[in-house]
Every structure is written in structure tokens, then in C-alpha cells.
Design an enzyme around this catalytic site. Structure first.
Site, PDB file in Angstrom:
ATOM      1  N   HIS A  15      42.926  47.343  44.066  1.00 27.14           N
ATOM      2  CA  HIS A  15      41.580  47.694  44.505  1.00 27.14           C
ATOM      3  C   HIS A  15      41.022  48.762  43.584  1.00 27.14           C
ATOM      4  O   HIS A  15      41.712  49.252  42.682  1.00 27.14           O
ATOM      5  CB  HIS A  15      41.570  48.161  45.974  1.00 27.14           C
ATOM      6  CG  HIS A  15      42.233  49.477  46.227  1.00 27.14           C
ATOM      7  ND1 HIS A  15      41.888  50.292  47.272  1.00 27.14           N
ATOM      8  CD2 HIS A  15      43.209  50.134  45.577  1.00 27.14           C
ATOM      9  CE1 HIS A  15      42.622  51.389  47.255  1.00 27.14           C
ATOM     10  NE2 HIS A  15      43.443  51.319  46.245  1.00 27.14           N
ATOM     11  N   CYS A  24      41.465  56.904  41.367  1.00 23.86           N
ATOM     12  CA  CYS A  24      41.338  55.691  42.181  1.00 23.86           C
ATOM     13  C   CYS A  24      40.016  54.967  41.959  1.00 23.86           C
ATOM     14  O   CYS A  24      39.784  53.899  42.513  1.00 23.86           O
ATOM     15  CB  CYS A  24      41.527  56.013  43.659  1.00 23.86           C
ATOM     16  SG  CYS A  24      43.209  56.524  44.030  1.00 23.86           S
ATOM     17  N   HIS A  28      43.469  49.569  40.284  1.00 26.75           N
ATOM     18  CA  HIS A  28      44.902  49.872  40.320  1.00 26.75           C
ATOM     19  C   HIS A  28      45.510  49.152  41.514  1.00 26.75           C
ATOM     20  O   HIS A  28      44.797  48.687  42.402  1.00 26.75           O
ATOM     21  CB  HIS A  28      45.132  51.386  40.427  1.00 26.75           C
ATOM     22  CG  HIS A  28      44.573  51.985  41.674  1.00 26.75           C
ATOM     23  ND1 HIS A  28      43.216  52.169  41.875  1.00 26.75           N
ATOM     24  CD2 HIS A  28      45.181  52.415  42.794  1.00 26.75           C
ATOM     25  CE1 HIS A  28      43.019  52.706  43.068  1.00 26.75           C
ATOM     26  NE2 HIS A  28      44.207  52.861  43.653  1.00 26.75           N
ATOM     27  N   HIS A  30      48.832  48.627  44.561  1.00 22.93           N
ATOM     28  CA  HIS A  30      49.815  49.273  45.437  1.00 22.93           C
ATOM     29  C   HIS A  30      50.730  48.201  46.024  1.00 22.93           C
ATOM     30  O   HIS A  30      50.343  47.046  46.179  1.00 22.93           O
ATOM     31  CB  HIS A  30      49.130  49.982  46.611  1.00 22.93           C
ATOM     32  CG  HIS A  30      48.212  51.079  46.222  1.00 22.93           C
ATOM     33  ND1 HIS A  30      48.656  52.327  45.839  1.00 22.93           N
ATOM     34  CD2 HIS A  30      46.857  51.132  46.157  1.00 22.93           C
ATOM     35  CE1 HIS A  30      47.620  53.098  45.567  1.00 22.93           C
ATOM     36  NE2 HIS A  30      46.509  52.388  45.746  1.00 22.93           N
ATOM     37  N   HIS A  74      48.362  39.948  46.539  1.00 24.74           N
ATOM     38  CA  HIS A  74      48.042  39.698  45.130  1.00 24.74           C
ATOM     39  C   HIS A  74      46.552  39.432  44.897  1.00 24.74           C
ATOM     40  O   HIS A  74      46.181  38.663  44.029  1.00 24.74           O
ATOM     41  CB  HIS A  74      48.911  38.577  44.553  1.00 24.74           C
ATOM     42  CG  HIS A  74      50.296  39.039  44.262  1.00 24.74           C
ATOM     43  ND1 HIS A  74      51.260  39.142  45.245  1.00 24.74           N
ATOM     44  CD2 HIS A  74      50.870  39.458  43.112  1.00 24.74           C
ATOM     45  CE1 HIS A  74      52.374  39.589  44.706  1.00 24.74           C
ATOM     46  NE2 HIS A  74      52.176  39.807  43.414  1.00 24.74           N
ATOM     47  N   GLU A 134      50.039  53.103  51.728  1.00 27.35           N
ATOM     48  CA  GLU A 134      49.516  52.779  50.409  1.00 27.35           C
ATOM     49  C   GLU A 134      50.551  53.144  49.344  1.00 27.35           C
ATOM     50  O   GLU A 134      50.664  52.487  48.319  1.00 27.35           O
ATOM     51  CB  GLU A 134      48.217  53.553  50.187  1.00 27.35           C
ATOM     52  CG  GLU A 134      47.472  53.133  48.949  1.00 27.35           C
ATOM     53  CD  GLU A 134      46.128  53.808  48.828  1.00 27.35           C
ATOM     54  OE1 GLU A 134      45.156  53.287  49.419  1.00 27.35           O
ATOM     55  OE2 GLU A 134      46.051  54.846  48.167  1.00 27.35           O
TER      56      GLU A 134
END
Length: 144
Positions: A15, A24, A28, A30, A74, A134
């Protein structure tokens, strides 16, 4: 007697938070861990296959996988204001591109996941809480 059941789900998702003033802001990813807790009274029906259960863990797994994990695993999730031009720019890099009407923070994702799951719980069972990790040390929790 009210009991709670919790099942853990894991998925990978990328996201970006374009309005954010930090790292952020960039795309990137998680490894998310989602805990889903439901509550209800155990079935007291002697001879029934689900006697003594609040809900079959397998049924909970199917609901959460279908409505959340399979959709977001994904995927690249971006706020809808980024939609114009982004889909064509990313082209073949992201076949699983999701645009949301909200900034895709952990907090907002939890609210969205709860909305996706609330109506799917079997009779006598309700969604109690969701917790989304996260990172290994950072999570948000939604109590309903």
C-alpha cells in the site's frame, strides 16, 4: 454462557499513504497478520455435528479467506484519488490493484474488513473484534 473464538490469518499486501509525511508515502509492503474474533453461545444440541461449538473454525476460515484474504493477498492498495493514470502506469506490474475510498491505514483497513465480514457470520454468532498486525510489533485493534 458467551464464548469467543479467534483465528489468525496471514497475507502479503502493499500500500501507500500519499498524504502522509514520511516513508509510508511510498509504495511498500507488509506481511499482515489478522486476528478475527467471533462470539456466541455454544450450540447445545446433543447429536448435532457442531454440538458444543460457537462456530466451526473451518467455516470461519472460509468466510475470512473469501471476503478478505483472497481479495487483499498480494494486492497493491491505494486510495481512489490515485486511481487516475495509476492503473495504466503500473500496467502489467500489478494485476491485483485495489482502490479504496479511504487512506489504506491499518485502522481504516480494519473498519473495511469488519464491514466485509459482519453480514457473513452464521446465526447466533457475531463478530467481536479484529486485530491487524502491520509489523511484528505494531497493530491496530477494532472492538465491535
Amino acid at each position: 454462557m458467551l464464548l469467543r473464538l479467534t483465528r489468525l490469518f496471514t497475507f502479503e499486501m502493499a500500500h501507500a499513504l500519499p498524504a502522509y509525511e514520511g516513508k509510508c508515502r511510498n509504495i511498500h509492503g507488509h506481511s499482515y497478520h489478522l486476528q478475527v474474533t467471533v462470539e456466541g453461545q455454544p450450540l447445545q444440541q446433543q447429536g448435532a455435528a457442531t454440538d458444543g461449538m460457537v462456530m466451526d473454525f473451518h467455516q470461519l476460515k472460509e468466510i475470512v479467506n473469501q471476503r478478505v484474504v483472497d481479495v487483499f493477498d498480494h494486492a497493491l492498495v491505494l486510495p481512489s484519488q490515485q486511481q487516475e493514470g495509476m492503473a495504466s502506469e503500473l500496467g502489467g506490474y500489478s494485476a491485483k490493484l485495489i482502490f479504496t475510498h479511504f487512506q489504506p491505514t491499518s485502522e481504516n483497513l480494519l473498519i473495511h474488513f469488519a464491514q466485509l465480514l459482519e453480514g457473513a457470520m452464521p446465526e447466533g454468532t457475531r463478530l467481536h473484534s479484529l486485530k491487524l498486525y502491520e509489523t511484528e510489533s505494531s497493530c491496530a485493534e477494532l472492538i465491535l
